[in-house]
Design an enzyme around this catalytic site. Sequence first.
Site, PDB file in Angstrom:
ATOM      1  N   SER A  64      -8.899  79.866  59.712  1.00 35.21           N
ATOM      2  CA  SER A  64      -6.948  80.366  60.029  1.00 35.21           C
ATOM      3  C   SER A  64      -6.845  80.175  61.721  1.00 35.21           C
ATOM      4  O   SER A  64      -6.133  79.580  62.128  1.00 35.21           O
ATOM      5  CB  SER A  64      -5.953  81.259  58.835  1.00 35.21           C
ATOM      6  OG  SER A  64      -6.833  82.878  59.450  1.00 35.21           O
ATOM      7  N   HIS A 123     -10.961  89.261  67.225  1.00 32.07           N
ATOM      8  CA  HIS A 123     -12.091  90.463  65.947  1.00 32.07           C
ATOM      9  C   HIS A 123     -11.194  90.717  66.194  1.00 32.07           C
ATOM     10  O   HIS A 123      -9.688  91.328  66.764  1.00 32.07           O
ATOM     11  CB  HIS A 123     -12.577  91.096  67.197  1.00 32.07           C
ATOM     12  CG  HIS A 123     -12.865  92.542  66.572  1.00 32.07           C
ATOM     13  ND1 HIS A 123     -14.178  92.292  65.794  1.00 32.07           N
ATOM     14  CD2 HIS A 123     -12.525  93.704  66.657  1.00 32.07           C
ATOM     15  CE1 HIS A 123     -14.389  93.558  64.905  1.00 32.07           C
ATOM     16  NE2 HIS A 123     -13.003  94.009  65.677  1.00 32.07           N
ATOM     17  N   GLN A 136      -1.141  87.571  64.212  1.00 27.49           N
ATOM     18  CA  GLN A 136      -0.983  88.220  65.733  1.00 27.49           C
ATOM     19  C   GLN A 136      -2.241  87.338  66.282  1.00 27.49           C
ATOM     20  O   GLN A 136      -2.417  86.553  67.536  1.00 27.49           O
ATOM     21  CB  GLN A 136      -1.023  89.478  66.198  1.00 27.49           C
ATOM     22  CG  GLN A 136       0.011  89.715  65.449  1.00 27.49           C
ATOM     23  CD  GLN A 136       1.374  88.700  66.614  1.00 27.49           C
ATOM     24  OE1 GLN A 136       1.700  89.142  67.273  1.00 27.49           O
ATOM     25  NE2 GLN A 136       2.276  89.116  65.343  1.00 27.49           N
ATOM     26  N   ILE A 184     -24.019  87.633  65.165  1.00 24.07           N
ATOM     27  CA  ILE A 184     -24.477  88.432  65.881  1.00 24.07           C
ATOM     28  C   ILE A 184     -25.201  87.484  66.622  1.00 24.07           C
ATOM     29  O   ILE A 184     -26.719  87.096  66.158  1.00 24.07           O
ATOM     30  CB  ILE A 184     -24.922  89.006  65.217  1.00 24.07           C
ATOM     31  CG1 ILE A 184     -24.101  90.380  64.806  1.00 24.07           C
ATOM     32  CG2 ILE A 184     -25.464  90.604  67.111  1.00 24.07           C
ATOM     33  CD1 ILE A 184     -24.533  91.643  64.182  1.00 24.07           C
ATOM     34  N   ASP A 200     -18.103  92.966  69.897  1.00 24.45           N
ATOM     35  CA  ASP A 200     -17.447  93.471  70.381  1.00 24.45           C
ATOM     36  C   ASP A 200     -17.138  93.486  71.752  1.00 24.45           C
ATOM     37  O   ASP A 200     -16.362  94.969  70.883  1.00 24.45           O
ATOM     38  CB  ASP A 200     -16.517  93.839  68.726  1.00 24.45           C
ATOM     39  CG  ASP A 200     -17.435  93.002  67.583  1.00 24.45           C
ATOM     40  OD1 ASP A 200     -17.360  91.893  67.385  1.00 24.45           O
ATOM     41  OD2 ASP A 200     -17.439  93.557  66.349  1.00 24.45           O
ATOM     42  N   THR A 228     -20.146  89.007  75.125  1.00 29.98           N
ATOM     43  CA  THR A 228     -21.579  89.580  76.190  1.00 29.98           C
ATOM     44  C   THR A 228     -22.265  90.333  74.577  1.00 29.98           C
ATOM     45  O   THR A 228     -22.251  89.900  73.300  1.00 29.98           O
ATOM     46  CB  THR A 228     -20.980  90.482  76.920  1.00 29.98           C
ATOM     47  OG1 THR A 228     -20.317  91.997  75.788  1.00 29.98           O
ATOM     48  CG2 THR A 228     -20.127  90.222  77.802  1.00 29.98           C
TER      49      THR A 228
HETATM   50  C1  GRF Z   1     -10.155  86.503  61.818  1.00 28.90           C
HETATM   51  O1  GRF Z   1      -9.761  87.671  60.645  1.00 28.90           O
HETATM   52  C2  GRF Z   1     -11.301  86.620  62.848  1.00 28.90           C
HETATM   53  O2  GRF Z   1     -10.852  88.086  63.678  1.00 28.90           O
HETATM   54  C3  GRF Z   1     -12.572  87.417  62.018  1.00 28.90           C
HETATM   55  O3  GRF Z   1     -12.798  86.906  60.630  1.00 28.90           O
HETATM   56  C4  GRF Z   1     -11.600  86.100  60.284  1.00 28.90           C
HETATM   57  C5  GRF Z   1     -11.642  84.727  60.731  1.00 28.90           C
HETATM   58  O4  GRF Z   1     -10.303  83.964  59.293  1.00 28.90           O
HETATM   59  N1  GRF Z   1     -13.262  87.483  63.229  1.00 28.90           N
HETATM   60  P1  GRF Z   1     -10.588  82.423  60.401  1.00 28.90           P
HETATM   61  O5  GRF Z   1     -11.169  81.740  59.647  1.00 28.90           O
HETATM   62  O6  GRF Z   1      -9.897  82.110  61.638  1.00 28.90           O
HETATM   63  O7  GRF Z   1      -9.248  82.033  59.017  1.00 28.90           O
END
Ligand code: GRF
Length: 205
Positions: free
Chosen positions: A12, A102, A166, A85, A138, A134
């Site tokens: 998404s 994140h 958001q 990671i 996170d 980095t």
């Molecule tokens: C998002 O909440 C992102 O912050 C986290 O994993 C989710 C990924 O969602 N790391 P999408 O695949 O972009 O819908």
Amino acid sequence: MSLVVLISGRGSNLQAILDAGIPVAAVISNVAGAGGLEIAAQRGIPTKVVKHGDYPTREAFEEVLAAEVDRFAPKLIAHAGFMRIVTAGYVARYAGRMLNVHPSLLPAFTGLRTHERALAAGVRLHGCTVHFVTPDLDAGPIVIQAAVPVLANDTPDTLSKRVLRQEHIVYPRAIQWFLDGRLVIDNGRVSVKGNDAQYLFSDRA
Ligand code: GRF
């Protein structure tokens, strides 16, 4: 000007990047069948799957991943729900040109299950962060954060949806800033040339 997006799932955030009109050179997933691959394919964007499980070590996986990334000589690599990671060696290769989104207000709740942990901790504000990648998980320089309220009847699901809306706003914004050459990192702090606001608050239900 090219941008490569790394994904592991539904995509998404990738969709939001595309909807913002940002050209994407390629989408690479470490998971076969990730929903985001379909989103890319529908738009004629080249896709590639590099399955981490096919390689004996993290380094061996990253070697192949980097070779795929480098084919597009990207100016920026955006991790968008890319659930691996990466090693310090890999990060060094792309230092200062990898972004991640994140789902928490870092430095709170690094790692997984952030919405569940935010609810358990009783925080009244939660949100998301776009940061440079980095070697520490996170923990890279923060580009922009968006906060949302935590409501009395929230579940991890309802809270994650509020945060995700958001993410879809701030991630394309941060990527565009980077591509426009407007991000400056100084001593671990990020500023935006021209002084755009690096925070957002939304109490839309
Ligand atoms: C998002 O909440 C992102 O912050 C986290 O994993 C989710 C990924 O969602 N790391 P999408 O695949 O972009 O819908």
